[in-house]
Motif scaffolding. Sequence first.
Motif, PDB file in Angstrom:
ATOM      1  N   GLY A 228      -5.563   8.511   0.991  1.00  0.00           N
ATOM      2  CA  GLY A 228      -4.135   8.167   1.155  1.00  0.00           C
ATOM      3  C   GLY A 228      -3.511   8.646   2.154  1.00  0.00           C
TER       4      GLY A 228
ATOM      5  N   PHE B  93       0.876  -1.317   0.005  1.00  0.00           N
ATOM      6  CA  PHE B  93       0.031  -0.124  -0.043  1.00  0.00           C
ATOM      7  C   PHE B  93       0.920   1.451   0.013  1.00  0.00           C
ATOM      8  CE2 PHE B  93       0.248  -0.662   4.524  1.00  0.00           C
ATOM      9  CZ  PHE B  93       0.497   0.499   4.956  1.00  0.00           C
ATOM     10  N   SER B  94       2.001   1.074   0.224  1.00  0.00           N
ATOM     11  CA  SER B  94       2.939   2.419   0.292  1.00  0.00           C
ATOM     12  C   SER B  94       3.035   2.880  -1.199  1.00  0.00           C
ATOM     13  CB  SER B  94       4.214   2.226   0.956  1.00  0.00           C
ATOM     14  OG  SER B  94       4.967   3.089   0.954  1.00  0.00           O
ATOM     15  N   ASP B  95       2.841   4.174  -1.255  1.00  0.00           N
ATOM     16  CA  ASP B  95       3.105   4.872  -2.647  1.00  0.00           C
ATOM     17  C   ASP B  95       3.656   6.285  -2.432  1.00  0.00           C
ATOM     18  OD1 ASP B  95       1.784   4.357  -5.690  1.00  0.00           O
ATOM     19  OD2 ASP B  95       1.545   6.391  -5.013  1.00  0.00           O
TER      20      ASP B  95
ATOM     21  N   GLY C 108       0.435   8.809  -2.153  1.00  0.00           N
ATOM     22  CA  GLY C 108      -0.769   8.410  -1.245  1.00  0.00           C
ATOM     23  C   GLY C 108      -0.703   7.087  -0.841  1.00  0.00           C
ATOM     24  N   LEU C 109      -1.139   6.610   0.332  1.00  0.00           N
ATOM     25  CA  LEU C 109      -1.099   5.129   0.800  1.00  0.00           C
ATOM     26  C   LEU C 109      -2.300   4.488  -0.184  1.00  0.00           C
ATOM     27  CD1 LEU C 109      -0.963   5.653   4.576  1.00  0.00           C
ATOM     28  CD2 LEU C 109       1.093   5.505   2.787  1.00  0.00           C
ATOM     29  N   LYS C 110      -2.346   3.424  -0.521  1.00  0.00           N
ATOM     30  CA  LYS C 110      -3.218   2.743  -1.247  1.00  0.00           C
ATOM     31  C   LYS C 110      -4.176   1.866  -0.371  1.00  0.00           C
ATOM     32  CE  LYS C 110      -1.720   3.593  -5.194  1.00  0.00           C
ATOM     33  NZ  LYS C 110      -2.551   4.754  -6.117  1.00  0.00           N
TER      34      LYS C 110
END
Lengths: 370, 370, 370, 370
Positions: C358, C192-194, C197-199
Amino acid sequence: MTDCTESDGTSDAGPASADRRGFLKTAGLAGGLAGGLAGAVAGAGYGKFSLAPITPAAAAETMPAPKLSDKKWWPSKWGPEDQAGASNHITPAKVLEAAKWIKDGKIYKLGHDYESAMPLFGKRAFTLRIPGSPTGGPFGENRLVYHDEFVATEIGQVGTQFDGLGHIGIQMGAAGDKTEMRFYNGHAAADFSDAYGLKKLGVENCKPFFTRGHLVDLVPVKGRMMEAGEEISVSDLRAALQKQNMQESDIKPGDAIFFNTGWGALWKKNNDKFNSGEPGMGLELAQWVIEKDLCLTGGDTWAVEVVPNPDKTLAFAVHTTLQTKHGIYNHENLSFDGLIADKKYQFVYIFTPVPIVGATGSPGVPIGVT
Amino acid sequence: MTDCTESDGTSDAGPASADRRGFLKTAGLAGGLAGGLAGAVAGAGYGKFSLAPITPAAAAETMPAPKLSDKKWWPSKWGPEDQAGASNHITPAKVLEAAKWIKDGKIYKLGHDYESAMPLFGKRAFTLRIPGSPTGGPFGENRLVYHDEFVATEIGQVGTQFDGLGHIGIQMGAAGDKTEMRFYNGHAAADFSDAYGLKKLGVENCKPFFTRGHLVDLVPVKGRMMEAGEEISVSDLRAALQKQNMQESDIKPGDAIFFNTGWGALWKKNNDKFNSGEPGMGLELAQWVIEKDLCLTGGDTWAVEVVPNPDKTLAFAVHTTLQTKHGIYNHENLSFDGLIADKKYQFVYIFTPVPIVGATGSPGVPIGVT
Amino acid sequence: MTDCTESDGTSDAGPASADRRGFLKTAGLAGGLAGGLAGAVAGAGYGKFSLAPITPAAAAETMPAPKLSDKKWWPSKWGPEDQAGASNHITPAKVLEAAKWIKDGKIYKLGHDYESAMPLFGKRAFTLRIPGSPTGGPFGENRLVYHDEFVATEIGQVGTQFDGLGHIGIQMGAAGDKTEMRFYNGHAAADFSDAYGLKKLGVENCKPFFTRGHLVDLVPVKGRMMEAGEEISVSDLRAALQKQNMQESDIKPGDAIFFNTGWGALWKKNNDKFNSGEPGMGLELAQWVIEKDLCLTGGDTWAVEVVPNPDKTLAFAVHTTLQTKHGIYNHENLSFDGLIADKKYQFVYIFTPVPIVGATGSPGVPIGVT
Amino acid sequence: MTDCTESDGTSDAGPASADRRGFLKTAGLAGGLAGGLAGAVAGAGYGKFSLAPITPAAAAETMPAPKLSDKKWWPSKWGPEDQAGASNHITPAKVLEAAKWIKDGKIYKLGHDYESAMPLFGKRAFTLRIPGSPTGGPFGENRLVYHDEFVATEIGQVGTQFDGLGHIGIQMGAAGDKTEMRFYNGHAAADFSDAYGLKKLGVENCKPFFTRGHLVDLVPVKGRMMEAGEEISVSDLRAALQKQNMQESDIKPGDAIFFNTGWGALWKKNNDKFNSGEPGMGLELAQWVIEKDLCLTGGDTWAVEVVPNPDKTLAFAVHTTLQTKHGIYNHENLSFDGLIADKKYQFVYIFTPVPIVGATGSPGVPIGVT
């Protein structure tokens, strides 16, 4: 490179992402996993060949060495601690040699203005606001007033941009393993990556450029603008040099080389197409650059390399070859209109990256002096 | 100028504003209205002489012309539409003349790196973040990864900074009357001020500099670092030139001049003191610059002019004189350590402002080439 | 948690980092590696007990399970896909039960205003600019003008702040291995890290709070402000409840609990001390919160837990225990002055996180209604 | 109001501005000057009726009072110093009265998530980045890691947004005369406008809302989505109330009213159309709101008022009427899908603006509790 992916989740269903989806479809970059499943698997969401990042599931498998990178490329020829890469070519002797080319006293700006209308790849943003109006004043009996400007942007990776050596690396081990996420001179992300600026390879380590620049105009060779996915061959390069009455042997170590593909004509005219891919260097020409021992490549495109690569399993392989392995810099989104109008293909390339500590690149328009 | 006020409301009671309050007390800039009420009135909140902006109440009165500005200064000698000011001096002839000074091939970086530890005046901010780690990848079988950087900052007015011609103006009519808020060449704020970037006089209008630079080192003349509020006289200038074996007559129209006061030694060592005022040019020396018809001034301080001005009713009067009235540029927060160590006082000054459309200034470190 | 480290490289030698260095010295958080080398090794750069992140070299060793985390804590009791954590407690029955406490009709704002003078931990920033003046207009014959505001900030992690479930995790495997960087419900950073914004676990997944809030005021119990590093024991809690004529048994599943330590009095008065550590919950009280099955903790401090932890090898262990393992939310930098002045220790706590997709947290002042 | 102009200079020739030009053509807002030259003059650049700001040349003429504003509207009924406007209605009695409506215990989120895909009007921007990955850690033997988020945006004027009283004003005197640029309660821009945040009327002055909310659904009345430029009449309102079995007399002073036009269905589905104009309140309905003495209006559109106004000489005249003159707040870009699905037209509206000092508006999703 201006960017290389788009996650394109549901939160991007709006119109702004249309061009990005288009890019994925058109450019067809290979995000294929080791094992050759490439296009077929990723097809659904990302077009025929995909930019989908390698997934954790894939990372869990034992991965062979990345393509083109079966052996380590460090230490660099400038020593194991070097962070300046090919800017080390800029010695006093080089400056003096280049200065001889100043005969007209004419200065050419080789880039674009920075503005919100410029093509921005992926999710990068450029915003500028003037705080207040004026920002302050009047002060004193002389009644001074002043304006400032406030920007929020990927400052080194928008518009005319210079890639520093902390920008591009290669994941040598499992996806996410920062101890094996290697950059120029083998520096590992684990040692320098930081939320507040790179601890190594920041663009402040790059030395100012003052060197001989050679422009290779491919448009007369092709008789047209080159197209996305069209690779510039060494043979194209030679044809252009001949048309321009230049000797290949006159391109010397530490010089800079620039490619005009015609693609830059799309700037602000058709940003969607501009972003959708581009013509440019492939691995053959990259090898020529390495052998010539140049300090920098540049072009009128956002990556200066062919996108998509004819080998669909590769993503910006010229970037990883020249920048990561050889410390050769790249200057993107340049403009050569003035030089070409005056038929000036050799000039002094002068550029000093804005030394933002820990930044991956730099804004700023280089000049060509003749 | 790096900044010139601090409203200093209750919301700034925290520690961050300590240096600013100190500045107001120390620097004592006059915010007094024509009529001489200056210090006495404003004293309470802003120190003996204040930076308090002229109030609406005051604006309601009929105001005489601002001090030093009893007549209009436009059109400029480069025509009524000109937006490039003294960068018009940079002609091919000037470039060729300057290039003759390239004899060593040595490049000196004349500025500081950009980082959060640098002194920032007033409420200006500098923040840099690396999105993700890496920002994207791995992509392709060559497993490319990359980093970007995101900054939010007054990009042209922090650190080593170049003042564009939209930065400093003079309120000629009533406070707040933008039709009489005049800048270089008489351009009025009403015609070009905009929340999203200046419509005229943006720094993108400035031409690249490639000219002869003369460094005047005052430290040997004074035998010490100059102090805040200490003005550099023309006589000081001459004493320095003599020490450096330079001829005043060798400083020609279109050249650039730089002052080393020693104040720059405080950079990152004592930011509070650095911001509290500075030594620099006064109106006498500004007049000399005008008569010499130079293109740019620069220094190792944040304003390159004496702060506070010995005439306490004036706020950055050299700025309004040189920049606003004569279109002569100013390069602030420079560093001359390398040149001084090598006793190189004459060099080619090369700088291209980052052409951000509608910006008031530019980041970037100029180089001096010898 | 407001922050938990400072790399404190040479680029932060300026005055702004003074408080951070002070924090490291005072708070003395253990950054020690499993194996007990803690303080001694890290001492040089980070104070007696350090916040230095675990190094790649250390990561290369085979690491045992993190302290307190020898077994996995997922799936959550709300199912393996849940991203809402303890906000799932807010059911219609809970709302109706809480609403019974509305008897006075009085609303208390339980937080601080957002402004640049507030204490900001580490390198977080808060900047606000008004673009133009006005931002636009006048428009129409009704001559409308308008202002906007532009902010650049860690929006969910400055000032009064609400920690979402994507904020705090535990590195279960080797340092940097995102497949084993686990958050609430076992969600792994790799999934989920991006950069944009967090996924997963973005604060938009949290449900609005409308529940019974209990305030525990420790100041009367201690007869003074509690100090940094001073832990609130369950016995302290009970003493406070008794003083306030409250029954421990009246604190029910899904309720929220708040602690007033007096530390909040330092807000904007002594930001350096405020940031240097804090009194708060320890692991004993965290266990009590878990057994009570509450939905949220809150306090007048920046972490709501004791800093440094009495066990110097732990870094914000209450955060990892309550947030990461149990999905119990945390609301930091609250203010209870109004409630305390009115001796109102029970109220309806109402708060809806700003649903920024996110984001790791949320700004916003909750209200207490009586 | 979400925005009201686009200068549309040549630097915006790129694709991003297409929708804005479209808006100008479609919406046709009158930017006509006093004297009735309106559309004809401005036509060329801005469509038939234009949003072009009043020019300095026009400002130089003696201007009559703005349309609808021939007399001053201050002091407010809450006193000459008041900055809270109609939020003063929220008294304990009001809270108790509203709380009686909590019967189901059901909470409805009445807004949208914040994300880059949302429609952003004009040049406003929304960018979010996660610094690092993770932002920090691992720390301690419990190996804590954490994420932050960094945003750069017009925080109070993007997405679901609440207009504070410093947002909208009326230029009463000559264009640019800030002493006569009047806002709620007569506060003049000259007294509170500042580059770093409004000195008065910042959103932090607004009191939390906890009041009775009435939803008026126009879609069943019209049998379709209302269209841009279509005004909601008082008769439409009454028809909707009747359909919903509600009594007009039950709408009391201090209550809030909301309009569902169906336009919100375009959100993220057709952002261009969404931004191109909207149905909404006109001056007749605004007058009804004033007579009802409500505290707030809201809707599923970006301005909650009809755009363009049927009277083409007016620009957002409901904004200047309700907000500027009466201090009645406006909540834009709401979503009522849940309430409508459950046929719940009366609920407790609860919202606390994020108290950012000097901000013009606030993000945050209000809740409706039944």
